[in-house]
Design a protein around this motif. Structure first.
Motif: not given
Ligand code: GDP
Ligand code: MG
Length: 602
Positions: A13-16, A18, A20, A53, A133-134, A136-137, A164, A166
């Protein structure tokens, strides 16, 4: 375990986007941990990793998952490092898996790092399962992202799983997709042991812990094994896996991923990519793809307070126990005193180590300008034979008359950006001696590829890129080898004396601009003295930029009204304190902050 019931996969995945969060959900859903045991994010355990992250060390968890077909599968989820600096470790982690979940943020779409990782994954013949992913946004556009995955990456995304992470939506679908789409590993239990050393780290109780992927044969307690690249032999004293709790197992068979310990004291002895086999009757051929990683970015680390030198030495040695990829040796500087010249895999790696020293060991540090490694061909002199040197400290720059040829490392950088920022990005790359190689547009975004000298990137390229694109561009790079360059050493002279900590190797075409910039900065940073102070940038004997700090006319205290003794005292005390943090240079005092600020380019 029956090979047909094993699935080994990583998440790219790209950073952030999701990664983790999704990993945590998978652990939770398969009961690897109870809700109470789940700390906020299990896989990113180091503070710095959490804050940024990113994952620095790859970690693996084993999940037992009972699928809809009624069978219980062993899922090994490997969390790979999330940054270009750790590309080799990533490649070994990927080599240990048969598939990958490709997580793409439904609101952001495909980014540069996603692409880089996907291509690597494809190279390892992975089955790729797209996860959007995400969802829900409010800004989520899963259908657009689905089309993007197909257009840009070129894989079928019609069955992409929508999640999602989250809020927990779609997690059961991800688990089913892992079982159904990712192929089981292959391996021969009866063949001689062949296991890949995927990662190693130091644990204060267990010593060095080694993460392995068994290809053939079985690894178990009491076995005498041989590291084929390292050439050492060890007795396996523990075998197990993480769920993510540490669980000991009798053995690891073909296709399995887990850990072993063998009373090894230093991670240096357990090199990523090595092949482990039995000492007797073992495999004859090592696994392909082994590489020794070399530091590429060097800088000096000095304690602000000279009394902290011993503490710095101990702290660096402690960190090094866990990270064989950074190097250090003692260095002394006239300006900064005693410190260490350290080598890193990249700038992020440098920042991580620097930050850990500051935070975990409570050290105040000065970092000199980062430098890359130059290869220099020297001609024969009266006292010395012709030879080649690898230069990673401007202080060791040889007599210019002996230099035949200097080569510097180049990289291929890929920037992925909304097209409105393309203009400034092209200018930035051009200013940094970049050569444009490719430019493509996909749906309002541009992907541009440049070849750039690493030397121009280590300073502040990434920060500049982020600021001109307001954080919207992503950047990824790989090294492409050494090329000849017109490189010179630029000295900075304060009051006619060179300040070693500020000297740097630069390309002749940018030397003047850099030099002028540095002189202007120092002019603002060095306090006035009772005499005029010239500040110069010079190449050899030739001055290319100069500034002058005017002399101070009167005593500072003269500013106070005659009668106010206490105020005068305070001012003097303040001056004294300031003095403690200064380095006497010739007869000029340069405040510590001036070095730090001057070294922070930009
Ligand atoms: P990583 O850098 O790929 O490991 O990303 P993280 O899992 O640390 O997620 C980065 C940010 O996105 C965090 O603030 C998470 O809470 C948020 N996040 C992850 N998955 C979701 C999701 O499905 N929906 C929303 N709204 N936020 C998410
Ligand atoms: Mg993460």
């Amino acid at each position: 375990t029956d090979l047909a019931l094993i699935r080994n996969f990583s998440i790219i995945a790209h950073i952030d986007h999701g990664k983790s969060t999704l990993a945590d959900r998978l652990i939770q859903a398969t009961g690897g941990l109870t809700a109470r045991e789940m700390s906020e994010q299990v896989l990113d355990s180091m503070d710095i990793e959490r804050e940024r992250g990113i994952t620095i060390k790859s970690q693996t968890v084993r999940l037992d998952y009972t699928a809809q077909d009624g069978l219980t599968y062993e899922l090994n989820l490997m969390d790979t490092p999330g940054h270009v600096d750790f590309a080799y470790e990533v490649s070994r982690s990927l080599a240990a898996c048969e598939g990958a979940l490709l997580v793409v943020d439904a609101a952001q779409g495909v980014e540069a790092q996603t692409l880089a990782n996907v291509y690597q994954s494809i190279e390892h013949d992975h089955e790729i399962v797209p996860v959007i992913n995400k969802i829900d946004l409010p800004a989520a556009e899963p259908e657009k992202v689905r089309a993007e995955i197909e257009d840009i990456i070129g894989i079928d995304a019609s069955e992409a799983v929508l999640t999602s992470a989250k809020s927990g939506i779609g997690i059961p679908d991800v688990l089913e997709a892992i079982v159904k789409k990712i192929p089981p590993p292959k391996g021969d239990r009866a063949a001689p042991l062949k296991a890949m050393l995927v990662d190693s780290w130091y644990d204060p109780y267990l010593g060095v812990v080694i993460l392995v992927r068994v290809l053939d044969g079985v690894i178990k307690k009491g076995q005498q094994v041989k590291f084929m690249q390292g050439g050492t032999e060890h007795l396996i004293d523990r075998v197990g896996c993480f769920t993510p709790k540490r669980v000991e197992l009798p053995e690891l068979g073909p296709g399995e991923i887990g850990f072993v310990t063998a009373q090894i004291k230093e991670v240096e002895q357990a090199k990523v990519g090595d092949t482990i086999t039995t000492a007797k009757g073992g495999a004859t051929e090592a696994l392909p793809g082994y590489k020794e990683v070399q530091p590429v970015v060097f800088c000096g680390l000095f304690p602000v307070d000279a009394a902290d030198f011993e503490k710095l030495r101990e702290s660096i040695a402690r960190l090094r126990l866990n990270d064989a990829s950074f190097s250090f040796e003692m260095e002394s500087s006239a300006a900064l005193g005693f410190g260490f010249r350290c080598g890193f895999l990249g700038l992020l790696h440098l920042e991580i180590i620097q930050e850990r020293l500051t935070r975990e060991f409570d050290l105040d540090l000065i970092t000199t300008a980062p430098s890359v490694v130059y290869r220099i061909q020297l001609n024969k002199s009266r006292t010395d034979d012709a030879r080649e040197i690898m230069l990673h400290n401007p202080a060791d720059y040889p007599d210019p008359s002996r230099i035949e040829l200097i080569e510097e490392p180049w990289i291929k950088a890929t920037v992925y950006t909304p097209d409105e920022y393309l203009g400034p990005i092209l200018k930035l790359c051009q200013d940094r001696r970049g050569i444009q190689r490719d430019l493509t547009y996909v749906g309002g975004r541009a992907q541009v590829t440049y070849e750039l000298p690493l030397n121009e990137v280590v300073f502040d390229f990434y920060d500049r890129l982020k600021s001109i694109t307001r954080g919207y561009a992503s950047f990824d790079y790989e090294q492409i080898g050494l090329r000849e360059g017109d490189l010179v050493k630029m000295n900075i002279l304060v009051n006619n004396e060179p300040v070693d900590a500020l000297s740097m190797i630069v390309h002749r075409s940018v030397a003047e601009a850099r030099g002028r910039h540095m002189c202007e900065r120092l002019k603002d940073l060095i306090p006035r003295h009772l005499f005029k102070i010239p500040i110069q940038a010079a190449i050899g004997g030739k001055v290319i930029a100069r500034e002058t700090i005017a002399a101070l006319r009167k005593d500072v205290t003269a500013k106070c009204y005659g009668g106010d003794i206490s105020r005068k005292k305070k001012l003097l005390e303040k001056q004294k304190k300031g003095k403690a943090r200064m380095r006497e240079y010739g007869n000029v005092s340069i405040p510590q902050e001036a070095f730090i600020a001057a070294l922070r380019m930009g």
